[in-house]
Design an enzyme around this catalytic site. Structure first.
Site, PDB file in Angstrom:
ATOM      1  CG  LEU A   1      23.528  47.880  90.413  1.00 53.46           C
ATOM      2  CD1 LEU A   1      24.376  47.564  89.194  1.00 53.46           C
ATOM      3  CD2 LEU A   1      22.076  47.474  90.182  1.00 53.46           C
ATOM      4  CG  HIS A   2      28.810  50.879  94.050  1.00 49.17           C
ATOM      5  ND1 HIS A   2      29.433  49.916  93.305  1.00 49.17           N
ATOM      6  CD2 HIS A   2      29.678  51.921  94.116  1.00 49.17           C
ATOM      7  CE1 HIS A   2      30.627  50.343  92.929  1.00 49.17           C
ATOM      8  NE2 HIS A   2      30.803  51.548  93.413  1.00 49.17           N
ATOM      9  NE  ARG A   3      31.558  51.986  88.824  1.00 49.91           N
ATOM     10  CZ  ARG A   3      32.602  52.644  89.330  1.00 49.91           C
ATOM     11  NH1 ARG A   3      32.482  53.940  89.576  1.00 49.91           N
ATOM     12  NH2 ARG A   3      33.732  52.032  89.591  1.00 49.91           N
TER      13      ARG A   3
ATOM     14  CG  ASP B   1      27.865  49.196  89.606  1.00 46.14           C
ATOM     15  OD1 ASP B   1      28.411  48.706  90.624  1.00 46.14           O
ATOM     16  OD2 ASP B   1      26.914  50.002  89.675  1.00 46.14           O
TER      17      ASP B   1
END
Length: 381
Positions: free
Chosen positions: A218-220, A296
């Protein structure tokens, strides 16, 4: 690197981790082509974790770049401008036959802009992907780079429709396939076993002793920079962990925001292993044996499709629709009910298995090399 008569080197650009997976097979294909296609590799330094870069370069068998611009972080405008400033003198000095860029990061855009203004051909690998969401910086990068490119290599046939709709000549476009899958297939025999990765990072391998686990990334910014969105997603992951262990390779941005917003307790769960960012071969080992991928990331949607691993994408859209139409991907957004139902499907019937799309066969880079060898002399003439 063997010289190709009358053709200057191809100036190849990487800047961020997703670029490495795409560039590594291209450079090998250039070397293996008869005659070999000369190249120079430039790293802009957009992603600048030196230890992680070394691990990724080694895992992918990617050569050490000839030049590192060491740009570092900054706003989109600052980073793009700094890359352009540092890249232009290299173009002047090398006088390449073309500048080859991959993907959709700021380095891709910045170097393409420099090249086109210097009247140097731009070659874009992974062209024509569209999410339809202009709030994503990557979407703007994709649109602009494709519009100024001279040769465009696509990963799926539907990309041509996107490009033609935007006024690009079909003759400029070549369907080559997916170079990310080239890297995946060539690296799969070298993947690190999941138990070893956990042990190396201080996690008891017994956590996944029954062979069922999920892998999470998860990084966006749209997911991790807003407290309410991050809280919602962390709660969804905590609920999922009640049903199967989760291995969360946590991005520094995500870890920092969990602490900043006081949300760390949501993931303080013995069935959630918080791992640091992993090397390519470590992640490949975890992913290839996973029950489900929760992410994501755009690239992981493709890789799980190639591996027949169900993927639940925590976004409202995807620029890779083929992973939904033919592959293993389900776009969830932040819908907790849809997430729970999709997880039920995975744990019950095994979830989506799909099929491997056309030309995701490990030979995309070879097709690019063959086409570029034909195209470059014609353009030079």
């Amino acid at each position: 690197m063997s010289a190709l008569p009358a053709i200057s080197p191809v100036l190849c650009v990487v800047g961020a981790r997703p670029n490495y997976m795409k560039m590594a097979p291209i450079l090998r294909a250039f070397d293996e082509h008869v005659p070999a296609i000369p190249w120079v590799l430039v790293h802009t330094g957009q992603h600048y974790d030196h230890a992680m870069n070394e691990r990724l370069f080694s895992g992918l068998r990617l050569p050490t770049p000839h030049h590192n611009l060491e740009v570092g972080s900054g706003t989109h405008a600052v980073q793009t401008a700094e890359i352009m400033k540092r890249f232009e003198p290299l173009v002047d000095a090398i006088r390449p036959s073309c500048v080859l860029v991959v993907g959709d990061v700021n380095s891709t855009l910045a170097c393409a802009l420099v090249a086109v203004k210097k009247h140097v051909a731009v070659v874009h690998v992974e062209a024509g992907l569209r999410s339809g969401d202009r709030l994503m910086p990557e979407e703007i990068n994709r649109i602009v780079v494709d519009r100024i490119s001279d040769r465009l290599y696509t990963t799926e046939r539907s990309a041509l429709e996107n490009l033609v709709r935007e006024g690009i000549e079909p003759g400029w476009v070549h369907f080559a396939g997916n170079v990310m899958i080239d890297s995946l297939l060539s690296s799969l025999p070298l993947a690190v076993p999941p138990a070893k990765t956990l042990a190396d990072h201080g996690v008891d391998p017994l956590l996944i002793d029954d062979g069922r686990y999920g892998v999470v990334t998860l990084h966006r910014p749209s997911n991790v920079d807003e407290p309410e969105q991050l809280k919602r997603l962390a709660g969804m992951l905590a609920s999922a962990a009640d049903r199967l262990p989760l291995l969360f390779a946590i991005h520094p941005r995500t870890r920092g925001n969990l602490e900043k917003f006081g949300l760390g307790a949501l993931l303080d769960n013995p069935r959630i292993a918080l791992l640091p960012p992993l090397g390519y071969l470590e992640m490949l080992g975890l992913m290839s044996s996973a029950t489900v991928m929760i992410t994501d990331s755009g690239g992981l949607q493709e890789e799980t499709t190639a591996l027949a691993v169900p993927c639940l994408t925590l976004r409202e859209n995807t620029e890779r629709p083929i992973t939904v139409e033919q592959g293993t991907n389900t776009v969830i957004g932040a819908d907790a009910a849809l997430f729970a139902r999709s997880l039920d499907d995975v744990l019950g019937s095994g979830g989506k298995r799909g099929r491997v799309p056309e030309f995701w066969d490990g030979r995309a880079a070879q097709r690019i090399a063959a086409d570029l060898h034909q195209w470059l002399p014609k353009r030079s003439a």
